[in-house]
Each structure stands twice: as C-alpha cells, then as structure tokens.
Design an enzyme around this catalytic site. Sequence first.
Site, PDB file in Angstrom:
ATOM      1  N   GLU A   1      13.090  13.612 -51.791  1.00 38.81           N
ATOM      2  CA  GLU A   1      14.544  13.505 -51.773  1.00 38.81           C
ATOM      3  C   GLU A   1      15.002  12.766 -50.513  1.00 38.81           C
ATOM      4  OE1 GLU A   1      16.626  17.133 -52.415  1.00 38.81           O
ATOM      5  OE2 GLU A   1      18.570  16.155 -52.445  1.00 38.81           O
TER       6      GLU A   1
ATOM      7  N   ASP B   1       7.754  11.446 -61.292  1.00 40.65           N
ATOM      8  CA  ASP B   1       7.608  10.002 -61.121  1.00 40.65           C
ATOM      9  C   ASP B   1       8.551   9.275 -62.073  1.00 40.65           C
ATOM     10  OD1 ASP B   1       5.299  10.000 -59.223  1.00 40.65           O
ATOM     11  OD2 ASP B   1       4.405  11.124 -60.887  1.00 40.65           O
TER      12      ASP B   1
HETATM   13  C1  LIG Z   1       7.243  11.984 -57.094  1.00 37.48           C
HETATM   14  S1  LIG Z   1       6.208  13.345 -56.912  1.00 37.48           S
HETATM   15  C2  LIG Z   1       7.314  14.716 -56.623  1.00 37.48           C
HETATM   16  C3  LIG Z   1       6.691  15.849 -55.896  1.00 37.48           C
HETATM   17  C4  LIG Z   1       7.506  17.124 -55.720  1.00 37.48           C
HETATM   18  N1  LIG Z   1       7.915  17.694 -56.985  1.00 37.48           N
HETATM   19  C5  LIG Z   1       8.699  16.956 -54.810  1.00 37.48           C
HETATM   20  O1  LIG Z   1       9.832  17.126 -55.273  1.00 37.48           O
HETATM   21  O2  LIG Z   1       8.513  16.714 -53.640  1.00 37.48           O
HETATM   22  C6  LIG Z   1       5.642  13.635 -58.563  1.00 37.48           C
HETATM   23  C7  LIG Z   1       4.359  14.450 -58.592  1.00 37.48           C
HETATM   24  O3  LIG Z   1       4.078  14.828 -59.930  1.00 37.48           O
HETATM   25  C8  LIG Z   1       2.673  14.821 -60.123  1.00 37.48           C
HETATM   26  N2  LIG Z   1       2.428  14.729 -61.572  1.00 37.48           N
HETATM   27  C9  LIG Z   1       2.860  13.765 -62.409  1.00 37.48           C
HETATM   28  N3  LIG Z   1       2.515  14.039 -63.671  1.00 37.48           N
HETATM   29  C10 LIG Z   1       1.841  15.221 -63.635  1.00 37.48           C
HETATM   30  C11 LIG Z   1       1.231  16.034 -64.633  1.00 37.48           C
HETATM   31  N4  LIG Z   1       1.259  15.679 -65.912  1.00 37.48           N
HETATM   32  N5  LIG Z   1       0.618  17.161 -64.257  1.00 37.48           N
HETATM   33  C12 LIG Z   1       0.590  17.535 -62.957  1.00 37.48           C
HETATM   34  N6  LIG Z   1       1.157  16.816 -61.959  1.00 37.48           N
HETATM   35  C13 LIG Z   1       1.778  15.675 -62.303  1.00 37.48           C
HETATM   36  C14 LIG Z   1       2.206  13.632 -59.315  1.00 37.48           C
HETATM   37  O4  LIG Z   1       0.851  13.738 -58.955  1.00 37.48           O
HETATM   38  C15 LIG Z   1       3.135  13.685 -58.096  1.00 37.48           C
HETATM   39  O5  LIG Z   1       2.566  14.396 -57.029  1.00 37.48           O
END
Ligand SMILES: C[S@@+](CC[C@H](N)C(=O)[O-])C[C@H]1O[C@@H](n2cnc3c(N)ncnc32)[C@H](O)[C@@H]1O
Length: 239
Positions: A221, A133
């Site tokens: 992406e 994020d």
């Molecule tokens: C923007 S999404 C990207 C998802 C995936 N990596 C992709 O490339 O399609 C970011 C994800 O990170 C997760 N996330 C953020 N901080 C996290 C943490 N500290 N522990 C586990 N998950 C986390 C969020 O719930 C979200 O689903």
Amino acid sequence: MKFEPTDRQIRSFVLRKGKMTTGQKKAVEELMPLFAFNPTTWIDFNQLFENNNPVWLDIGFGNGESIIHAAQKYPEVNFLGIEVHLPGVGHLLMSIQELGLTNVRIIRNDAVDMLTLFIKDESLAAIHIFFPDPWHKKRHHKRRIMNQNFLDLIQKKLTKDGRLHYASDWEPYALEVQELFAKNNWLVSQTTGQKNEQTDKSQPNSNFAPRPEWRPVTKFERRGQRLEHGTYDLIMRKT
Ligand SMILES: C[S@@+](CC[C@H](N)C(=O)[O-])C[C@H]1O[C@@H](n2cnc3c(N)ncnc32)[C@H](O)[C@@H]1O
C-alpha cells in the site's frame, strides 16, 4: 516441506526464486515444521489450532504484515495464511516466533488449490485478499485471482455471514472486482448492508469502504501511495 503444485494451467502467480535473508532461511529450516504444514486431507481447524475459535484466511499474505498485525490485535481469532513466496513465509515465521504468536499457521502453496482440495465448506469466518497481483497487461488479466470461478469457491468456504475483504491499489482491478461482486447476490456490503454496486460512475471511489482496524497499511500500500495510487477496500458479507 515440498511445494507440489497441481497441473492447473493458469495461476495467479509466477514463482520467483527471490533472495532470502539469513534470518528467513533459518526460520524456514527451523520453524516450518512448527507453524507451517502441507495438507494431504481436509483440514480440521479445531485440531490444528487446538481450539474452536473462528478462522480468518489471508490469501497471498506477502511478508505477513497484515497477519502479524491482526493476530496480535485479535488473539481470540485463528489466522491461516497461504502464500507461495518463500522469503515472505520466512519473514512471517520469524515474527511468529519473535512475538510468541500461537494463533497463526501457514501453508506454502497455491491458495486456489488449497481451498479446493483441503479447506472444508463453511469453515472460514473471513477471507482476506489484500493487494493481489494486479497483472496490469491485458493479456495477463486471466491471471487475476479474483474472478467468478474463484468467487464461487469462496462462497462455499465462508460461513454464513462470513466476510470477504478485498483491497487493491489498482483502480481498474478494484472497479472490475466491484462489478463482479455486484453480480453476486449472495454478497452484501458489510458497511452499508447493500449490494455494492457502483452507483455514481463519475465518482469511482464513492462506494469503497474505509480501511478497517484489522488491515494495517502494508509495504504494497505504501508503494502504491508513493505512485499516487488510491486504496480501494471492498468489505462484503455472505448472506
Ligand atoms: C502484491 S503481493 C501482496 C502481499 C500482501 N497481501 C500485502 O498486502 O502486503 C501478492 C502476493 O500474493 C501471492 N500470491 C499470488 N497468487 C497466489 C496464490 N494463488 N496462492 C498463494 N499466494 C499467491 C504472491 O506470491 C504475492 O506475495
């Protein structure tokens, strides 16, 4: 399986309820006990995967697209995915069953807590953080998962020569992370063997790596591409 966050204050996510499909709900009910777990002590990967293959960790796997892709492509690698978003966990669980994947395990919890509390030092051959994020607003930048404290933790958990792969579609975040990596002498670019400093400021994309085989183009992406964002991969090795 309960999600019990510790009392750490600033987190890189906000837990949203999120709609679950019927399939995801069923997967969470039936498959969580088989493929997901809630650690209470240091994780023994050999015991967890019943082999001593290398372990690649995917932090914040979203709906698991990257793990699903890589787990099929690299059956000789074990994949641990950590994610808080329950529908995404459900989606990955469904795929694990449909595809008969035996090399994937899931933790539904905060990856920072899990790394700190339950993942042994020098136990991960790779750490992948894809499209974390970006927390666009300045007052939210403190929530970005990639910062010096987190990098210190990553350094401990990677094996020697272990890989750290960060990818983002948000250029300002990617440039910030590139600068952060350059300040950390223990990291060198896996592609060039050099420290990944931004040498030519007029060409901000010049030092990023091409997308490697283990990372597919994910939903995030594609969304970035529709918004005409670039993609920025930083692939580093722990020296
Ligand atoms: C923007 S999404 C990207 C998802 C995936 N990596 C992709 O490339 O399609 C970011 C994800 O990170 C997760 N996330 C953020 N901080 C996290 C943490 N500290 N522990 C586990 N998950 C986390 C969020 O719930 C979200 O689903």
